[in-house]
Scaffold this motif. Structure first.
Motif, mmCIF file in Angstrom:
data_model
loop_
_atom_site.group_PDB
_atom_site.id
_atom_site.type_symbol
_atom_site.label_atom_id
_atom_site.label_comp_id
_atom_site.label_asym_id
_atom_site.label_seq_id
_atom_site.Cartn_x
_atom_site.Cartn_y
_atom_site.Cartn_z
ATOM 1 N N GLN A 2 -0.503 17.395 -5.101
ATOM 2 C CA GLN A 2 -0.702 18.368 -4.018
ATOM 3 C C GLN A 2 -1.613 19.508 -4.477
ATOM 4 O OE1 GLN A 2 3.444 19.177 -3.229
ATOM 5 N NE2 GLN A 2 3.411 18.029 -1.296
ATOM 6 N N ALA A 3 -1.570 19.759 -5.780
ATOM 7 C CA ALA A 3 -2.424 20.818 -6.310
ATOM 8 C C ALA A 3 -3.836 20.316 -6.581
ATOM 9 C CB ALA A 3 -1.811 21.399 -7.589
ATOM 10 N N GLY A 4 -4.064 19.040 -6.306
ATOM 11 C CA GLY A 4 -5.432 18.533 -6.401
ATOM 12 C C GLY A 4 -5.713 17.625 -7.573
ATOM 13 N N SER A 5 -4.671 17.095 -8.209
ATOM 14 C CA SER A 5 -4.899 16.236 -9.366
ATOM 15 C C SER A 5 -5.009 14.767 -8.951
ATOM 16 C CB SER A 5 -3.744 16.391 -10.367
ATOM 17 O OG SER A 5 -3.804 15.353 -11.329
ATOM 18 N N PRO A 6 -6.184 14.181 -9.047
ATOM 19 C CA PRO A 6 -6.326 12.755 -8.740
ATOM 20 C C PRO A 6 -5.558 11.895 -9.743
ATOM 21 C CG PRO A 6 -8.488 13.810 -8.986
ATOM 22 C CD PRO A 6 -7.462 14.788 -9.424
ATOM 23 N N GLU A 7 -5.440 12.404 -10.966
ATOM 24 C CA GLU A 7 -4.709 11.642 -11.978
ATOM 25 C C GLU A 7 -3.236 11.511 -11.598
ATOM 26 O OE1 GLU A 7 -6.576 14.305 -12.650
ATOM 27 O OE2 GLU A 7 -8.330 13.400 -13.596
ATOM 28 N N ALA A 8 -2.685 12.589 -11.074
ATOM 29 C CA ALA A 8 -1.275 12.536 -10.670
ATOM 30 C C ALA A 8 -1.081 11.540 -9.535
ATOM 31 C CB ALA A 8 -0.803 13.927 -10.242
ATOM 32 N N PHE A 9 -1.981 11.574 -8.592
ATOM 33 C CA PHE A 9 -1.847 10.620 -7.485
ATOM 34 C C PHE A 9 -2.068 9.199 -7.997
ATOM 35 C CE2 PHE A 9 -3.094 8.218 -3.748
ATOM 36 C CZ PHE A 9 -2.103 8.585 -2.859
ATOM 37 N N GLY A 10 -2.963 9.065 -8.944
ATOM 38 C CA GLY A 10 -3.189 7.749 -9.538
ATOM 39 C C GLY A 10 -1.940 7.213 -10.222
ATOM 40 N N GLU A 11 -1.203 8.100 -10.860
ATOM 41 C CA GLU A 11 0.034 7.672 -11.522
ATOM 42 C C GLU A 11 1.073 7.266 -10.482
ATOM 43 O OE1 GLU A 11 0.957 6.863 -14.364
ATOM 44 O OE2 GLU A 11 3.144 6.849 -14.152
ATOM 45 N N LEU A 12 1.141 8.002 -9.396
ATOM 46 C CA LEU A 12 2.054 7.607 -8.307
ATOM 47 C C LEU A 12 1.649 6.237 -7.761
ATOM 48 C CD1 LEU A 12 2.339 11.038 -6.448
ATOM 49 C CD2 LEU A 12 4.218 9.832 -7.603
ATOM 50 N N ALA A 13 0.374 6.029 -7.625
ATOM 51 C CA ALA A 13 -0.109 4.736 -7.126
ATOM 52 C C ALA A 13 0.227 3.628 -8.126
ATOM 53 C CB ALA A 13 -1.612 4.794 -6.875
ATOM 54 N N ARG A 14 0.091 3.947 -9.395
ATOM 55 C CA ARG A 14 0.413 2.937 -10.408
ATOM 56 C C ARG A 14 1.874 2.523 -10.304
ATOM 57 N NH1 ARG A 14 2.920 2.185 -14.768
ATOM 58 N NH2 ARG A 14 3.689 4.323 -14.896
ATOM 59 N N ARG A 15 2.722 3.497 -10.054
ATOM 60 C CA ARG A 15 4.152 3.198 -9.976
ATOM 61 C C ARG A 15 4.510 2.351 -8.765
ATOM 62 N NH1 ARG A 15 7.446 8.687 -11.562
ATOM 63 N NH2 ARG A 15 6.516 8.943 -13.612
ATOM 64 N N TYR A 16 3.859 2.615 -7.652
ATOM 65 C CA TYR A 16 4.363 2.050 -6.405
ATOM 66 C C TYR A 16 3.426 1.072 -5.709
ATOM 67 C CZ TYR A 16 8.024 5.521 -6.892
ATOM 68 O OH TYR A 16 9.082 6.251 -7.363
ATOM 69 N N HIS A 17 2.255 0.870 -6.232
ATOM 70 C CA HIS A 17 1.328 0.033 -5.462
ATOM 71 C C HIS A 17 1.812 -1.403 -5.360
ATOM 72 C CE1 HIS A 17 -0.098 -1.358 -9.387
ATOM 73 N NE2 HIS A 17 -0.831 -2.265 -8.779
ATOM 74 N N ALA A 18 2.486 -1.888 -6.405
ATOM 75 C CA ALA A 18 2.970 -3.270 -6.346
ATOM 76 C C ALA A 18 4.072 -3.411 -5.298
ATOM 77 C CB ALA A 18 3.479 -3.701 -7.719
ATOM 78 N N ASN A 19 4.953 -2.414 -5.228
ATOM 79 C CA ASN A 19 6.023 -2.475 -4.231
ATOM 80 C C ASN A 19 5.468 -2.391 -2.811
ATOM 81 O OD1 ASN A 19 7.014 -0.896 -6.806
ATOM 82 N ND2 ASN A 19 8.794 -1.963 -5.963
ATOM 83 N N VAL A 20 4.540 -1.474 -2.645
ATOM 84 C CA VAL A 20 3.951 -1.322 -1.310
ATOM 85 C C VAL A 20 3.202 -2.596 -0.937
ATOM 86 C CG1 VAL A 20 2.218 -0.077 0.036
ATOM 87 C CG2 VAL A 20 3.816 1.189 -1.405
ATOM 88 N N HIS A 21 2.470 -3.116 -1.888
ATOM 89 C CA HIS A 21 1.749 -4.361 -1.611
ATOM 90 C C HIS A 21 2.737 -5.473 -1.271
ATOM 91 C CE1 HIS A 21 -0.022 -8.255 -2.894
ATOM 92 N NE2 HIS A 21 -1.077 -7.791 -2.252
ATOM 93 N N GLY A 22 3.869 -5.496 -1.952
ATOM 94 C CA GLY A 22 4.878 -6.516 -1.674
ATOM 95 C C GLY A 22 5.429 -6.397 -0.265
ATOM 96 N N ILE A 23 5.699 -5.171 0.142
ATOM 97 C CA ILE A 23 6.197 -4.957 1.507
ATOM 98 C C ILE A 23 5.165 -5.442 2.519
ATOM 99 C CG2 ILE A 23 6.743 -3.160 3.208
ATOM 100 C CD1 ILE A 23 8.002 -1.550 0.859
#
Lengths: 328, 240
Positions: free
Chosen positions: B36-57
């Motif tokens: 939220q403070a503008g870190s693309p790296e932080a959002f990238g880490e969130l994506a790393r954690r959940y992209h497989a689950n979201v893709h699975g859904i």
């Protein structure tokens, strides 16, 4: 127990997942012991659950994560760019608004009290120079535009400023100062002193809400380094009045006045006025002071960027212009 | 099991692959705030954690073809909405993200249905009915890695039968039985009462079981090696 029905089916299913309370589970098991049909349903449900749970997770394409990150980086860079544009575009106007509001309230308030000769007044001193302003002539009529009255009336709802401004809002001639010729507003406090005052903080309500006695404090806030950075230093300082001196009309620069007017117009149009004015203005000023760019973006993203600068109306511009013309 | 959060070289909180919900949520919270403070790296880490689950859904609900693109779109939507996200009560980033994903899938299925209503079904497009969606024919995806990973006949049959369920039933089944969410979290994702979630899940399981029975009896079978499922119009009629 209702049978067969959706409720029982749901309980059978939930029992497989351990989602029944002990009492519920006991009741279901009691029913199952005497109902072959439900035992069959339970077996079906169990088979389905086992099949589904045995499914391996789906492997995402190997390049998916990189694509998501790329999208995010692009989006955030775009957002940051927008924020930067906003920052550059509105930092000065917000400073102008703060200064204009401080002047408007501080100067007009003593008029209402009828004690302007002895009370300290406040002026704006662009570039650290003493502000010499022309004394407003008595107003012959109402503030012309209805919209103008609306603006001023709404502004007066701000705490503490309300009483002082109410006369102006009604266009009441009796509440305004009579003509007293010319006077010089001479700077008494050094500009440098004001400059070294405390930095403007996020607590900015007093800038728009101060009463006459708070003028000095608000002026000091308005004179903080952030404003100095935003535009040629805007210094409001405590002054005394010399009624015999020559007048020279000075006020916010035309650019500042117009931009400040624009923001006020925006607030009016967005119905951010009245009791919300102080808070809204505080938010805007927090932007100028110390709000991180991301938070700024968050805040401004709530606004319609495209319309943000397009909210001027002649009536609103006239409102502040007329107000400014009355500033000493 | 607990999660030990630490900070990586970029100052981002990282977890060590565990399942403790509270610790995960706390680590997510730090990442969300950084994003939220503008870190693309932080959002990238969130994506790393959940992209497989979201893709699975998305894969389970909308099919393999749409999954990668729709997953990308979901994360983009999440990013744009992230500034409004706040941790409070039962709200976790995961729940919030899954909700975006499920809603996007349901919207996609509705869009397909509207298109189908207007244009009529194409020869290679899913048939969406009030009772669910049926793949009529499936584009060649035999070379896709995710298909290769799921090419056993049983797995393809399961996937095909899930695809016949209504979107809401499919979502309940996907979240609980495939993504292993507990009832409470699944109900939060689906924004429905717990009792409704229980009913939907039970109904979905029953329907799945009935169709599985048809599959086992040879009345419903994947006809092609290329895709998860092909069902004839006759079979659709029998399923109704």
């Amino acid at each position: 127990m209702k049978h067969p029905g959706a409720a029982l089916e749901a309980q059978l299913s939930a029992m497989l997942d351990g989602e029944l309370s002990a009492e519920e589970a006991a009741a279901v098991e009691g029913h199952l012991s005497s109902c072959a049909q439900c035992r069959g349903v339970l077996a079906e449900l169990r088979g389905a659950r086992e099949l589904l749970e045995a499914m391996p997770p789906v492997a995402p394409p190997p390049d998916l994560l990189a694509a998501i990150k790329r999208d995010a980086a692009t989006e955030m860079a775009r957002g940051e760019s927008v924020v930067s544009v906003f920052w550059l575009r509105w930092r000065a106007p917000v400073a102008g608004l703060a200064a204009a509001a401080a002047v408007m309230l501080a100067v007009l308030a003593p008029w209402q009290s009828g004690d302007r000769g002895s009370d300290p007044a406040v002026c704006i001193v662009p570039g650290h120079q003493p502000l010499v302003a022309e004394q407003a002539q008595p107003v012959a009529g109402e503030i012309a535009a209805t919209e103008s009255e609306t603006i001023i009336a709404e502004v007066t709802r701000a705490p503490e400023a309300g009483a002082a401004m109410s006369g102006v809002s009604r266009g009441s001639r009796a509440a305004r100062p009579s003509a007293r010729g010319r006077r010089v507003v001479r700077e008494e406090a050094a500009a440098g002193e004001a400059e070294t005052s405390a930095p403007v903080s996020a607590e900015v309500e007093p800038v728009l809400a101060f009463a006459p006695q708070n003028a000095e404090r608000a002026s000091a806030r308005a004179a903080g380094p952030v404003f100095a950075e935003a535009r040629p230093v805007m210094v409001a300082s405590r002054t005394t009045i010399d009624e015999d001196a020559e007048l020279e009309p000075v006020g916010p620069s035309p650019v500042e006045a117009e931009l400040a007017t624009g923001i006020v117009a925006r607030m009016v149009l967005d119905k951010y006025i009245g009791e919300h004015l102080v808070q809204s203005s505080s938010n805007m000023l927090a932007v100028v002071t110390e709000t991180p760019s991301a938070e700024l973006g968050t805040m401004l993203a709530d606004d319609d960027d495209a319309s943000f600068g397009l909210c001027f109306t002649d009536a609103m511009r006239r409102a502040l212009t007329e107000t400014e013309n009355r500033l000493p | 099991m607990s999660t030990q959060a630490f900070v990586d070289g970029e100052g981002l909180p990282v977890t060590t692959g565990d399942t403790d919900r509270g610790a995960m949520d706390r680590a997510d919270q730090a990442l969300v705030e950084a994003a939220q403070a503008g870190s693309p790296e932080a959002f990238g880490e969130l994506a790393r954690r959940y992209h497989a689950n979201v893709h699975g859904i998305v894969y389970r609900m909308c099919g393999a073809d749409e999954a990668p693109d729709l997953t990308q779109e979901i994360f983009l939507r999440a990013l744009r909405a992230l500034r409004k996200f706040q941790f409070h009560g039962d709200a976790s980033f995961r729940t919030w993200l899954y909700r975006i994903a499920v809603n996007a899938c349901i919207n996609e299925l509705r869009r397909r249905k509207r298109r189908s209503d207007v244009e009529g079904p194409s020869l290679d497009e899913d048939i969406v009915t009030d009772d669910g969606t049926v793949s009529r024919s499936v584009p060649d995806e035999s070379r896709s890695p995710h298909v290769l990973a799921e090419r056993s006949e049983i797995q393809r049959a399961v996937h095909a039968i899930v695809a016949t369920l209504t979107p809401k039933h499919r979502a309940a089944l996907t979240l609980v039985d495939l993504e292993q969410l507990d009832y409470e979290e699944a109900a939060l994702v689906l924004e429905c009462p717990l009792g409704t979630l229980k009913s939907r899940l039970a109904r979905a399981r029953r329907q799945f079981a009935e169709k599985w029975q048809l599959y086992e009896e040879g009345k419903l079978s994947p006809e092609s090696e290329r895709g998860p499922r092909t069902v004839s119009d006759e079979e659709i009629g029998r399923l109704r």
